[in-house]
Write an enzyme that holds these catalytic residues in place. Structure first.
Site, mmCIF file in Angstrom:
data_model
loop_
_atom_site.group_PDB
_atom_site.id
_atom_site.type_symbol
_atom_site.label_atom_id
_atom_site.label_comp_id
_atom_site.label_asym_id
_atom_site.label_seq_id
_atom_site.Cartn_x
_atom_site.Cartn_y
_atom_site.Cartn_z
ATOM 1 N N CYS A 1 3.804 -3.850 6.826
ATOM 2 C CA CYS A 1 3.496 -2.601 7.520
ATOM 3 C C CYS A 1 3.559 -2.751 9.031
ATOM 4 O O CYS A 1 3.467 -1.770 9.744
ATOM 5 C CB CYS A 1 2.109 -2.114 7.126
ATOM 6 S SG CYS A 1 1.946 -1.942 5.366
ATOM 7 N N THR B 1 -0.485 18.918 -9.246
ATOM 8 C CA THR B 1 0.017 18.590 -10.589
ATOM 9 C C THR B 1 0.258 17.080 -10.684
ATOM 10 O O THR B 1 0.869 16.485 -9.796
ATOM 11 C CB THR B 1 1.307 19.388 -10.872
ATOM 12 O OG1 THR B 1 0.985 20.768 -10.734
ATOM 13 C CG2 THR B 1 1.830 19.120 -12.272
ATOM 14 N N THR C 1 -2.938 3.653 0.133
ATOM 15 C CA THR C 1 -3.360 4.213 1.423
ATOM 16 C C THR C 1 -4.201 5.466 1.202
ATOM 17 O O THR C 1 -5.257 5.654 1.830
ATOM 18 C CB THR C 1 -2.109 4.558 2.275
ATOM 19 O OG1 THR C 1 -1.377 3.355 2.497
ATOM 20 C CG2 THR C 1 -2.494 5.188 3.606
HETATM 21 N N1 PLP Z 1 -4.222 -2.168 1.178
HETATM 22 C C1 PLP Z 1 -3.630 -3.365 1.118
HETATM 23 C C2 PLP Z 1 -4.472 -4.593 1.134
HETATM 24 C C3 PLP Z 1 -2.242 -3.461 1.042
HETATM 25 O O1 PLP Z 1 -1.656 -4.655 0.992
HETATM 26 C C4 PLP Z 1 -1.482 -2.264 1.038
HETATM 27 C C5 PLP Z 1 -0.012 -2.305 1.011
HETATM 28 O O2 PLP Z 1 0.587 -3.229 1.521
HETATM 29 C C6 PLP Z 1 -2.165 -1.043 1.084
HETATM 30 C C7 PLP Z 1 -3.529 -1.036 1.152
HETATM 31 C C8 PLP Z 1 -1.435 0.244 1.051
HETATM 32 O O3 PLP Z 1 -0.989 0.518 -0.239
HETATM 33 P P1 PLP Z 1 0.200 1.572 -0.477
HETATM 34 O O4 PLP Z 1 1.447 0.900 0.015
HETATM 35 O O5 PLP Z 1 0.205 1.823 -1.929
HETATM 36 O O6 PLP Z 1 -0.141 2.771 0.322
#
Ligand code: PLP
Length: 377
Positions: free
Chosen positions: A323, A238, A70
Site C-alpha cells: 500500500c 445487495t 479496509t
Molecule cells: N489490514 C492489513 C493488516 C492488511 O495487510 C491489509 C491489506 O494489505 C488491509 C488491512 C486492507 O485490506 P483490504 O486490501 O482487503 O482492504
C-alpha cells in the site's frame, strides 16, 4: 512467475473461481427477493456465512460482510467511537497498524479525539503492558492488529483483552486480523476482541469481499450504510453473493490440511531466512512469528530498485507494504531502523504452495543484484 508476495494479495484458487462462476451463472438471484430464485440465493449466502463464521470461531449472526478489510477496519473504529461516545474520546492503537486503521484514527483526531500510538521496539513488538500504561478512564477504543503485515510480528491481543477486562475498562477492543485469519490459530469466541476485521483476497478468495466480526459487547451498532436493510440492517447494499461464495470456498480450501499448511509455510520461511542470510549485507528485520511473512533488508540497496529488477525477472516480492508504493514505510520508521537498513527492506511472503525452488530463485536473483549494483552512499 515466482510469486512471493502473498501478504499483498493471493491468486484466486481455481475451485474458488469455479464456485464463483457457478453462482454468477446459476445463482445470481437477489437474496432479498421473495420468490424461490431469491430464496435460494439467500440460503446460499447464509450457508457461506456459516462456513466463514465457523472458521473464525463466531456465530453466523456475528459476522457481517463488507467489501474489504479496509472497510471492516473503518467500520469497527467508527462503531466503537460511536458506542463509547459517552465513555470518552481517547483511543489507543499502535504506530504500526495498517493505514486502514491509522487513517480513520487520524480522522477522529480531527474530530477532537486523542489517539495514543504505541511505538514498537526495534524488533517490531508491542506488549500488553504498553496498553496497560496508556489506558485511561476515557479510553473508548483499543485497536491492535493480530499480525503486522510488514514484519509478521504477532501482537498479544488475547492478553490485551484480559487486561481490559481485569481493569473493568469500557473500551472496545478491535483487532485487524487481515493477515492473521487462517494463518494463525485463533477463535473469535475465545480471543476476547469485540471487533475483528478479515479480508478475502489474502486467502485465495477474490478482491472485493471482507467481513467484520461484531461481538456481543457491541450494542446499538450504528449502521455503516443505511438503505435496504441487508446485513441485519447494519450494512445495506445487495450482497456480493459471488464474492462471498468465493470467500467461503477459499476458507474451506484453507481448512483442508490446515495444520500442515501452517507448518509448511513456517518451514519455508525458516528455509528462506537461512538462505537469504547467506547473502552479504542481508539482515533480518523484526522477530515476526507469523508463518507467512518474512522481512529482511539488503542494507544500503534501495528496495524499490530491487523490487523492480526482480519483478522484470518474474520474481514478485515487496518493498514493505504494497500500500505504500515506494514511500518509506511508517512501520520501519516506528521501529527506528537506520536509514540504510530501512531503505533496503524487502518483504517476502509465502503460501502453502510455495516451493524451495521459488526461494532459491529469489536468493540467486538477490545475490546477483548485490554483486552487480552499487549501494546507496
Ligand atoms: N489490514 C492489513 C493488516 C492488511 O495487510 C491489509 C491489506 O494489505 C488491509 C488491512 C486492507 O485490506 P483490504 O486490501 O482487503 O482492504
Amino acid at each position: 512467475m515466482i510469486y512471493l508476495d502473498h501478504a499483498a494479495t493471493t491468486p484466486v484458487a481455481r475451485e474458488v473461481a469455479d464456485t464463483m462462476y457457478d453462482v454468477l451463472l446459476n445463482g445470481s438471484g437477489n437474496p432479498s427477493s421473495q420468490y424461490p430464485y431469491g430464496a435460494a440465493a439467500k440460503k446460499r449466502l447464509e450457508a457461506d456465512r456459516a462456513v466463514i463464521a465457523a472458521a473464525l470461531g463466531c456465530k453466523p449472526d456475528e459476522l457481517y460482510f463488507t467489501s474489504c478489510g479496509t472497510e471492516s477496519d473503518n467500520w469497527a473504529i467508527r462503531l466503537a467511537a460511536h458506542q463509547n461516545r459517552r465513555v470518552g474520546k481517547h483511543i489507543i492503537t499502535t504506530a504500526v497498524e495498517h493505514s486502514a486503521v491509522l487513517e480513520p484514527c487520524r480522522q477522529l483526531e480531527q474530530e477532537g479525539y486523542a489517539v495514543t500510538y504505541l511505538a514498537p521496539d526495534r524488533q517490531g513488538s508491542i506488549t500488553a503492558q504498553q496498553v496497560a500504561d496508556a489506558l485511561r478512564e476515557d479510553t473508548a477504543l483499543v485497536s491492535v492488529m493480530l499480525v503486522n503485515n510488514e514484519t509478521g510480528c504477532v501482537f498479544p491481543v488475547g492478553e490485551i483483552a484480559r487486561l481490559l477486562r481485569e481493569r473493568g475498562s469500557k473500551a472496545l477492543l478491535h483487532t485487524d486480523a487481515v493477515q492473521a485469519f487462517l494463518k494463525l490459530p485463533f477463535r473469535a469466541d475465545t480471543l476476547g476482541a469485540d471487533l475483528i476485521s478479515v479480508s478475502g483476497h489474502k486467502l485465495n478468495a477474490p478482491k472485493g469481499v471482507g467481513a467484520l466480526y461484531i461481538g456481543p459487547r457491541c450494542r446499538a451498532v450504528r449502521p455503516l450504510l443505511a438503505g435496504g436493510g441487508q446485513e441485519r440492517g447494519l450494512r445495506s447494499g445487495t450482497e456480493a453473493t459471488a464474492q462471498i461464495a468465493g470467500f467461503a470456498k477459499a476458507v474451506e480450501l484453507r481448512l483442508e490440511g490446515y495444520e500442515e499448511k501452517l507448518a509448511r509455510m513456517a518451514q519455508l520461511k525458516q528455509y528462506a531466512l537461512e538462505q537469504l542470510l547467506t547473502i552479504d549485507g542481508v539482515v533480518r528485520i523484526g522477530n515476526g512469528d507469523a508463518p507467512h511473512i518474512l522481512s529482511v533488508s539488503l542494507v544500503g540497496y534501495p528496495s524499490a530498485n530491487v523490487v523492480t529488477e526482480l519483478g522484470a525477472q518474474g520474481i514478485c516480492i515487496s518493498a514493505g507494504s504494497a500500500c505504500h508504493r515506494g514511500k518509506l514505510s511508517h512501520v520501519y520508521a516506528a521501529m527506528k531502523l537506520d536509514k540504510k537498513t530501512a531503505a533496503g527492506v524487502l518483504r517476502v511472503s509465502f503460501a502453502p504452495e510455495t516451493t524451495e525452488a521459488d526461494v532459491d530463485a529469489l536468493v540467486s536473483a538477490l545475490r546477483r543484484h548485490r554483486e552487480t549494483r552499487f549501494p546507496m552512499l
